[in-house]
Design a protein around this motif. Structure first.
Motif, PDB file in Angstrom:
ATOM      1  N   GLY A 347       0.801  -1.221   0.000  1.00  0.00           N
ATOM      2  CA  GLY A 347       0.000   0.000   0.000  1.00  0.00           C
ATOM      3  C   GLY A 347       0.834   1.271   0.000  1.00  0.00           C
ATOM      4  O   GLY A 347       0.293   2.368   0.200  1.00  0.00           O
ATOM      5  N   LYS A 348       2.129   1.167  -0.248  1.00  0.00           N
ATOM      6  CA  LYS A 348       3.021   2.324  -0.178  1.00  0.00           C
ATOM      7  C   LYS A 348       3.411   2.788  -1.580  1.00  0.00           C
ATOM      8  O   LYS A 348       3.797   1.974  -2.422  1.00  0.00           O
ATOM      9  CB  LYS A 348       4.272   1.973   0.619  1.00  0.00           C
ATOM     10  N   VAL A 349       3.341   4.107  -1.811  1.00  0.00           N
ATOM     11  CA  VAL A 349       3.695   4.672  -3.111  1.00  0.00           C
ATOM     12  C   VAL A 349       4.562   5.923  -2.983  1.00  0.00           C
ATOM     13  O   VAL A 349       4.868   6.565  -3.990  1.00  0.00           O
ATOM     14  CB  VAL A 349       2.430   5.028  -3.935  1.00  0.00           C
ATOM     15  N   ARG A 350       4.966   6.279  -1.767  1.00  0.00           N
ATOM     16  CA  ARG A 350       5.783   7.473  -1.587  1.00  0.00           C
ATOM     17  C   ARG A 350       7.267   7.129  -1.704  1.00  0.00           C
ATOM     18  O   ARG A 350       7.685   5.998  -1.401  1.00  0.00           O
ATOM     19  CB  ARG A 350       5.494   8.130  -0.242  1.00  0.00           C
ATOM     20  N   MET A 351       8.046   8.099  -2.127  1.00  0.00           N
ATOM     21  CA  MET A 351       9.471   7.863  -2.344  1.00  0.00           C
ATOM     22  C   MET A 351      10.174   7.463  -1.051  1.00  0.00           C
ATOM     23  O   MET A 351      11.048   6.582  -1.050  1.00  0.00           O
ATOM     24  CB  MET A 351      10.120   9.105  -2.944  1.00  0.00           C
ATOM     25  N   GLU A 352       9.793   8.069   0.055  1.00  0.00           N
ATOM     26  CA  GLU A 352      10.433   7.741   1.330  1.00  0.00           C
ATOM     27  C   GLU A 352      10.165   6.299   1.750  1.00  0.00           C
ATOM     28  O   GLU A 352      10.939   5.713   2.514  1.00  0.00           O
ATOM     29  CB  GLU A 352       9.952   8.703   2.412  1.00  0.00           C
ATOM     30  N   ASP A 353       9.063   5.724   1.259  1.00  0.00           N
ATOM     31  CA  ASP A 353       8.758   4.328   1.575  1.00  0.00           C
ATOM     32  C   ASP A 353       9.757   3.366   0.932  1.00  0.00           C
ATOM     33  O   ASP A 353       9.876   2.212   1.352  1.00  0.00           O
ATOM     34  CB  ASP A 353       7.342   3.969   1.104  1.00  0.00           C
ATOM     35  N   TYR A 354      10.455   3.833  -0.115  1.00  0.00           N
ATOM     36  CA  TYR A 354      11.403   2.980  -0.832  1.00  0.00           C
ATOM     37  C   TYR A 354      12.781   3.003  -0.202  1.00  0.00           C
ATOM     38  O   TYR A 354      13.698   2.328  -0.694  1.00  0.00           O
ATOM     39  CB  TYR A 354      11.487   3.425  -2.298  1.00  0.00           C
ATOM     40  N   ASN A 355      12.956   3.756   0.871  1.00  0.00           N
ATOM     41  CA  ASN A 355      14.246   3.761   1.571  1.00  0.00           C
ATOM     42  C   ASN A 355      14.593   2.347   2.040  1.00  0.00           C
ATOM     43  O   ASN A 355      13.802   1.685   2.708  1.00  0.00           O
ATOM     44  CB  ASN A 355      14.193   4.687   2.786  1.00  0.00           C
ATOM     45  N   GLY A 356      15.773   1.899   1.658  1.00  0.00           N
ATOM     46  CA  GLY A 356      16.230   0.577   2.082  1.00  0.00           C
ATOM     47  C   GLY A 356      15.575  -0.579   1.367  1.00  0.00           C
ATOM     48  O   GLY A 356      15.671  -1.724   1.835  1.00  0.00           O
ATOM     49  N   LEU A 357      14.927  -0.333   0.243  1.00  0.00           N
ATOM     50  CA  LEU A 357      14.232  -1.418  -0.460  1.00  0.00           C
ATOM     51  C   LEU A 357      15.198  -2.508  -0.906  1.00  0.00           C
ATOM     52  O   LEU A 357      14.831  -3.692  -0.942  1.00  0.00           O
ATOM     53  CB  LEU A 357      13.480  -0.847  -1.674  1.00  0.00           C
ATOM     54  N   TYR A 358      16.425  -2.144  -1.231  1.00  0.00           N
ATOM     55  CA  TYR A 358      17.383  -3.136  -1.712  1.00  0.00           C
ATOM     56  C   TYR A 358      17.668  -4.206  -0.660  1.00  0.00           C
ATOM     57  O   TYR A 358      17.937  -5.360  -0.993  1.00  0.00           O
ATOM     58  CB  TYR A 358      18.688  -2.450  -2.132  1.00  0.00           C
ATOM     59  N   ARG A 359      17.596  -3.843   0.608  1.00  0.00           N
ATOM     60  CA  ARG A 359      17.864  -4.804   1.672  1.00  0.00           C
ATOM     61  C   ARG A 359      16.828  -5.912   1.710  1.00  0.00           C
ATOM     62  O   ARG A 359      17.143  -7.071   2.028  1.00  0.00           O
ATOM     63  CB  ARG A 359      17.901  -4.092   3.019  1.00  0.00           C
ATOM     64  N   THR A 360      15.585  -5.612   1.398  1.00  0.00           N
ATOM     65  CA  THR A 360      14.503  -6.586   1.528  1.00  0.00           C
ATOM     66  C   THR A 360      14.059  -7.173   0.177  1.00  0.00           C
ATOM     67  O   THR A 360      13.617  -8.314   0.117  1.00  0.00           O
ATOM     68  CB  THR A 360      13.288  -5.944   2.210  1.00  0.00           C
ATOM     69  N   ASN A 361      14.148  -6.372  -0.887  1.00  0.00           N
ATOM     70  CA  ASN A 361      13.717  -6.826  -2.216  1.00  0.00           C
ATOM     71  C   ASN A 361      14.758  -6.412  -3.262  1.00  0.00           C
ATOM     72  O   ASN A 361      14.527  -5.496  -4.063  1.00  0.00           O
ATOM     73  CB  ASN A 361      12.349  -6.228  -2.567  1.00  0.00           C
ATOM     74  N   PRO A 362      15.910  -7.062  -3.262  1.00  0.00           N
ATOM     75  CA  PRO A 362      17.009  -6.638  -4.144  1.00  0.00           C
ATOM     76  C   PRO A 362      16.683  -6.759  -5.631  1.00  0.00           C
ATOM     77  O   PRO A 362      17.101  -5.916  -6.426  1.00  0.00           O
ATOM     78  CB  PRO A 362      18.162  -7.564  -3.751  1.00  0.00           C
ATOM     79  N   ARG A 363      15.940  -7.782  -6.027  1.00  0.00           N
ATOM     80  CA  ARG A 363      15.655  -7.966  -7.448  1.00  0.00           C
ATOM     81  C   ARG A 363      14.754  -6.863  -7.989  1.00  0.00           C
ATOM     82  O   ARG A 363      14.988  -6.325  -9.084  1.00  0.00           O
ATOM     83  CB  ARG A 363      15.016  -9.338  -7.678  1.00  0.00           C
ATOM     84  N   LEU A 364      13.713  -6.522  -7.226  1.00  0.00           N
ATOM     85  CA  LEU A 364      12.850  -5.424  -7.648  1.00  0.00           C
ATOM     86  C   LEU A 364      13.632  -4.118  -7.708  1.00  0.00           C
ATOM     87  O   LEU A 364      13.415  -3.290  -8.605  1.00  0.00           O
ATOM     88  CB  LEU A 364      11.661  -5.286  -6.692  1.00  0.00           C
ATOM     89  N   SER A 365      14.540  -3.919  -6.763  1.00  0.00           N
ATOM     90  CA  SER A 365      15.350  -2.698  -6.745  1.00  0.00           C
ATOM     91  C   SER A 365      16.226  -2.604  -7.987  1.00  0.00           C
ATOM     92  O   SER A 365      16.384  -1.523  -8.576  1.00  0.00           O
ATOM     93  CB  SER A 365      16.220  -2.665  -5.489  1.00  0.00           C
ATOM     94  N   ILE A 366      16.788  -3.725  -8.407  1.00  0.00           N
ATOM     95  CA  ILE A 366      17.656  -3.726  -9.581  1.00  0.00           C
ATOM     96  C   ILE A 366      16.838  -3.437 -10.843  1.00  0.00           C
ATOM     97  O   ILE A 366      17.266  -2.663 -11.714  1.00  0.00           O
ATOM     98  CB  ILE A 366      18.404  -5.065  -9.691  1.00  0.00           C
TER      99      ILE A 366
END
Length: 473
Positions: A347-366
Motif C-alpha cells: 500500500g506504499k507509493v511514496r518515495m520515502e517508503d522505498y528507503n532501504g528497499l534493496y535490503r529486503t527486495n534486491p531484485r525489484l530494486s535492480i
C-alpha cells in the motif's frame, strides 16, 4: 469497394475477435474455470501479437479513409506488446475481492481503447481519425475511474473525462475549419487547399491544442498528475505508454501529411512547446514525493523528447520516434511494474517508503534502477540510444539549439531519477518494505522489460529495420 480490401483490416478484425472471446468467457465461464481468466486473456493477446509480427503491405480500404503500411503495422505491434505486459502486471490488482468480479470489464475496455488507437493510426481521413480518437478516449475514462468507490479514482475519472471532452471539442472545431477552407477531410487532398490563411492557422492551433491534451504537453498537462495518481496503477501505466505513444505518432503523421504547406509555422510553435514541456516537467518532478505523480511529470518530460522526432518532420524523425516509443515502453513499464506490485503488497507509493528497499527486495530494486537508468538515457542502456537517435533526427533538420536545451534537461532528469535509486540503495530505513515474492505473471513481465532495456540498445538491427520501413513511406 472490393471486399478483398477488408484484409487490410485483419489486425482490427483479430483484435475484435479477442474482445468477443474474452466477453464470452466472462459471460459463460463460472466456478473453477474463471481462475484461468488471466491466462486466457494473456494467451489471446500474445497470439494476436504474434500472428501480426509480419508488417502489412501498403493498401487502403473504405475509399482511402483507412490506410495501411508496414510502419503502421510496426507501431500497432509495439502497442500490442505493451498491452500484453500491462495485462500481466495487473494480476495482483485484478485478483483482489473488490476487483476480481470486474476483470472482464477491464480487458474489454482496455482492448476497446486499443482498437480506437488502431483506427487513429490507420486513418486517412479526419472522420475516421476522430471516431478512433473517441473510441480510445471514452473507455479510458471508465478505466481511470475503475476503482469507483475510491475517492481518488472517481475524482481522476471526472477530471479525465472533462479534459477529454474539452480537448475533443477544440479539436473538432479545428477539423471543421479545415473542412470549411479546403472542402475535404482526406489527408491526401487537404494540402492542395492549404494556403496559410489566418483561418487555416487558427484551425491548426485548435487541432493541435486538442492533441496537446492527449499527449500532456505543457500547457495542456494540468490534468495529468491528478489522473495518474488517482487511477489504478495498471491504468496509469497504460495511459503513460500506450495512449501517449500512439497519440504522438498520429500527430506526426497528420502534421507531415496534412499541414506540410505550413511546416514553418508548426515547427516554430513546436519549438517553444518542446522547451517548455521538458523544462517545466523536470522542475516539477523534482518536487514530487508520490511516485505516481513523479512518473506523471516524468511522462510529460518524455513527451517533450518524443516531440523532437515530430519537429524533425522527416523519415529519420519518424524512425527515431517509433524506436523511442519502443524503448520507452519497456523502460516505463518496468518502473510501473515495480510500483504496482509494491503498492498491492504494502500500500506504499511514496518515495520515502522505498528507503532501504534493496535490503529486503534486491531484485525489484535492480529492475527499478535499470529501468530508471534507461529513462534517464544513461549508456549502455536502450534509453541512451533512443535519445541519441531522436536528438540526431532533430539536429539533422537544423534544430541545434533545441537539441542542446534538451541535453541540458537530460542532466536535470538524471538527478531526479537518481533520487529513487538513492532511496533504494543508500538511504536507511528502520522499517523497510517487507520481503515478498512477486507472482509469476508480474515476474515474467518484469523480465521482459529488463530484457528490452538491455537488448534494444545492443541489437541495432531493430532500429535499422524501423528505419527501412519509415523511409519506405
Amino acid at each position: 469497394m472490393d471486399f478483398g480490401n477488408l484484409l487490410y483490416l485483419k489486425e482490427e478484425i483479430s483484435l475484435i475477435l479477442v474482445m468477443v472471446l474474452l466477453l464470452l468467457f466472462d459471460l459463460f465461464c463460472t466456478g473453477k474455470i474463471r481462475r484461468y481468466f488471466q491466462l486466457t486473456a494473456c494467451v489471446l493477446m500474445a497470439v494476436h501479437t504474434l500472428i501480426h509480427l509480419d508488417p502489412m503491405p501498403d493498401g487502403q480500404a473504405f475509399g482511402g479513409m483507412y490506410i495501411n503500411s508496414p510502419i503502421l503495422s510496426v507501431v500497432k505491434t509495439i502497442l500490442n506488446v505493451g498491452t500484453l505486459i500491462i495485462f500481466m502486471q495487473a494480476r495482483n490488482w485484478l485478483s483482489r475481492e473488490s476487483t476480481s468480479i470486474k476483470r472482464g470489464e477491464f480487458y474489454v475496455l482496455t482492448l476497446s481503447t486499443l482498437l480506437g488507437m488502431y483506427f487513429m493510426i490507420s486513418s486517412g481521413n479526419f472522420l475516421l481519425f476522430f471516431i478512433g480518437l473517441e473510441t480510445a478516449s471514452v473507455p479510458m475514462a471508465a478505466l481511470v475511474a475503475f476503482d469507483k468507490y475510491k475517492h481518488n479514482s472517481a475524482e481522476a475519472g471526472a477530471k479525465y473525462i472533462l479534459s477529454a471532452v474539452f480537448a475533443s471539442g477544440l479539436m473538432l472545431y479545428g477539423i471543421s475549419l479545415i473542412y470549411g477552407t479546403t472542402g475535404t477531410l482526406y489527408f491526401e487532398d487537404i494540402p492542395a487547399g492549404i494556403d496559410g490563411c489566418p483561418l487555416q492557422i487558427m484551425a491548426f492551433v485548435f487541432f493541435f491544442a486538442g492533441m496537446g491534451f492527449k499527449i500532456s504537453l505543457v500547457p495542456f498537462h494540468l490534468w495529468t498528475a491528478d489522473v495518474y495518481e488517482g487511477a489504478p496503477t495498471s491504468v496509469t501505466s497504460y495511459l503513460s505508454v500506450i495512449s501517449k505513444g500512439s497519440a504522438v505518432f498520429v500527430l506526426m503523421m497528420i502534421l507531415v501529411k496534412v499541414f506540410a504547406p505550413i511546416v514553418e509555422q508548426w515547427q516554430m510553435m513546436l519549438y517553444g512547446l518542446i522547451v517548455l514541456t521538458i523544462s517545466i516537467a523536470n522542475l516539477f518532478a523534482i518536487r514530487q514525493q508520490n511516485l505516481k505523480r513523479f512518473m506523471a511529470f516524468s511522462s510529460i518530460s518524455q513527451a517533450g523528447y518524443l516531440m523532437l522526432g515530430v519537429i524533425a518532420g522527416s523519415a529519420q524523425g519518424m524512425s527515431a520516434l517509433v524506436y523511442y516509443v519502443l524503448v520507452y515502453l519497456f523502460s516505463n513499464l518496468g518502473v510501473f511494474g515495480v510500483i504496482s506490485i509494491i503498492e498491492q503488497r504494502s500500500g506504499k507509493v511514496r518515495m520515502e517508503d522505498y528507503n532501504g528497499l534493496y535490503r529486503t527486495n534486491p531484485r525489484l530494486s535492480i529492475v527499478m534502477m535499470l529501468s530508471l537508468f534507461s529513462l534517464a538515457g544513461i549508456p549502455p542502456f536502450a534509453g541512451f540510444f533512443s535519445k541519441f537517435f531522436i536528438f540526431m533526427s532533430a539536429a539533422g533538420e537544423g534544430f541545434y539549439l533545441l537539441v542542446l536545451l534538451a541535453l541540458v534537461n537530460t542532466i536535470l532528469s538524471l538527478y531526479y531519477y537518481l533520487l529513487i535509486v538513492k532511496a533504494m540503495f543508500i538511504n536507511s530505513n528502520e522499517s523497510p518494505i517487507a520481503t515478498f515474492r512477486s507472482d509469476n505473471y508480474t515476474r515474467v513481465s518484469l523480465i521482459a522489460c529488463l530484457l528490452g532495456v538491455l537488448a534494444l540498445g545492443i541489437f541495432s538491427m531493430i532500429y535499422d529495420r524501423i528505419s527501412l520501413l519509415a523511409f519506405g513511406l
